[in-house]
Design an enzyme around this catalytic site. Sequence first.
Site, PDB file in Angstrom:
ATOM      1  CG  ASN A  17      -2.163  -0.879   0.923  1.00 19.79           C
ATOM      2  OD1 ASN A  17      -2.662  -0.914  -0.206  1.00 19.79           O
ATOM      3  ND2 ASN A  17      -2.635  -1.597   1.922  1.00 19.79           N
ATOM      4  N   GLY A  18       1.878   1.319   0.858  1.00 16.91           N
ATOM      5  CA  GLY A  18       2.723   2.511   0.921  1.00 16.91           C
ATOM      6  C   GLY A  18       3.428   2.746  -0.409  1.00 16.91           C
ATOM      7  CD  GLN A  43       3.294 -15.033  10.114  1.00 13.02           C
ATOM      8  OE1 GLN A  43       2.087 -14.966   9.941  1.00 13.02           O
ATOM      9  NE2 GLN A  43       3.904 -14.351  11.063  1.00 13.02           N
ATOM     10  N   GLY A  57      -0.295  -9.178  10.283  1.00 15.13           N
ATOM     11  CA  GLY A  57      -1.494  -8.506   9.799  1.00 15.13           C
ATOM     12  C   GLY A  57      -1.921  -7.478  10.821  1.00 15.13           C
ATOM     13  CG  ASP A 110      -0.114  -7.398   5.575  1.00 15.02           C
ATOM     14  OD1 ASP A 110       0.200  -8.403   6.236  1.00 15.02           O
ATOM     15  OD2 ASP A 110       0.391  -6.276   5.765  1.00 15.02           O
TER      16      ASP A 110
HETATM   17  O1  F6P Z   1       3.151  -5.382   5.514  1.00 16.05           O
HETATM   18  C1  F6P Z   1       3.634  -6.666   5.687  1.00 16.05           C
HETATM   19  C2  F6P Z   1       4.005  -6.931   7.095  1.00 16.05           C
HETATM   20  O2  F6P Z   1       4.554  -8.212   7.080  1.00 16.05           O
HETATM   21  C3  F6P Z   1       2.900  -6.814   8.141  1.00 16.05           C
HETATM   22  O3  F6P Z   1       2.015  -7.886   8.168  1.00 16.05           O
HETATM   23  C4  F6P Z   1       3.712  -6.680   9.407  1.00 16.05           C
HETATM   24  O4  F6P Z   1       2.975  -6.073  10.415  1.00 16.05           O
HETATM   25  C5  F6P Z   1       4.831  -5.807   8.962  1.00 16.05           C
HETATM   26  O5  F6P Z   1       5.011  -6.050   7.590  1.00 16.05           O
HETATM   27  C6  F6P Z   1       6.143  -6.040   9.689  1.00 16.05           C
HETATM   28  O6  F6P Z   1       7.068  -5.136   9.219  1.00 16.05           O
HETATM   29  P1  F6P Z   1       8.622  -5.104   9.523  1.00 16.05           P
HETATM   30  O7  F6P Z   1       9.271  -6.092   8.601  1.00 16.05           O
HETATM   31  O8  F6P Z   1       9.026  -3.721   9.212  1.00 16.05           O
HETATM   32  O9  F6P Z   1       8.795  -5.508  10.939  1.00 16.05           O
END
Ligand code: F6P
Length: 358
Positions: free
Chosen positions: A114-115, A285, A181, A138
């Site tokens: 999304n970003g 994941q 998520g 997600d």
């Molecule tokens: O947007 C994907 C995602 O995996 C989310 O589900 C999760 O909250 C976030 O990224 C975790 O981000 P980071 O890798 O910056 O910890």
Amino acid sequence: MKIRVGILTSGGDCPGLNATIRGVAKALYQRMGTDVEIIGISNGYDGLIHGDWRLMQPHEFSGILTVGGTILGTKRTPFKLMRVIGDDDVDKVDAMKRNYKEMKLDCLLCLGGNGTHKTANLLSEEGLNIIGLPKTIDNDIYGTDVTFGFHSAVDIATEAIDRIHTTAGSHSRCMIVELMGNKAGWLTLYAGIAGGADIILIPELPYTIENVCAAIEKRAEQGKHFSILAVAEGIYDAEEARMKRKERMARRAEQGYTTATNRIAKQIEEMTGFEARVCVPGHMQRGGSPSPYDRVLATQFGTYAAKMVEDQVYGVTVAMQNNHVVANRLSDVAGKSRLVPEGHGMLEVARRMGLCMG
Ligand code: F6P
């Protein structure tokens, strides 16, 4: 005349990024041969801002179909800061436009969530030729039924739930599997159903601990002395649902929690007498090789994007709608997200199965 195509991966990584890059590159070389040059931009928009790029060679796109992560590197460069000039005094939007010109790009492919799509739209509005590609575990990008990375993550999360079953059963415990998520519950919903969870909690449906404990006790009355909870990291209870995000986070910090799962474990122990444990598969994941489903999807999306390049269709992002690969306008997608809507078929499935949804 040579066509120059830039490509970057931005935001969190996921399985299928390399498979998509490969799909784009192979289809472009197949159609245009030496008339196409591919420029790899390192670490997403950060590389575009700082001019970190290189001309890639065709052999670099071989052998990457099954490789997790991204060969280009990635970084989170928040959209909300794109127009903010920080301590480094760099005008990021200006720098991205300048580097696009310097690289002599005909178009730029932005792979991300999304970003990434918000910034892709910003660059498109600034006059650059942009094509988006929807990645995220997600599965929450507006306008597409599925994103690449999602099904690989469902496979991994399902395996985590499968493996938790034995300990839950042997120890007569409640096992809580916290899945990724923050806003969207797709991953938890699908993995929860695939893994046979008894209770599924997603951010779209605020829960009450009373309902959760009642479901556990009902199972116990039926002789089932363990329960599996699939819980999205971003869930909150009905009381927290009435609070603003900041207020919610402050309350959690006060209680000594970040996500709700440890609190739920404690409450289950207090209210039902069952032992409870939390398991957090976390970034696992997002790791490793894409599933066959995602390899196919990534190749469908990648080759479709190559066709967009050839047809000079810009300001779009690739999507899957009713099993057809299509292109959505970036301006229609940016700033929106796709959450699990009330009444969605998969929620109905869960309810018909008698699962507790909070
Ligand atoms: O947007 C994907 C995602 O995996 C989310 O589900 C999760 O909250 C976030 O990224 C975790 O981000 P980071 O890798 O910056 O910890």
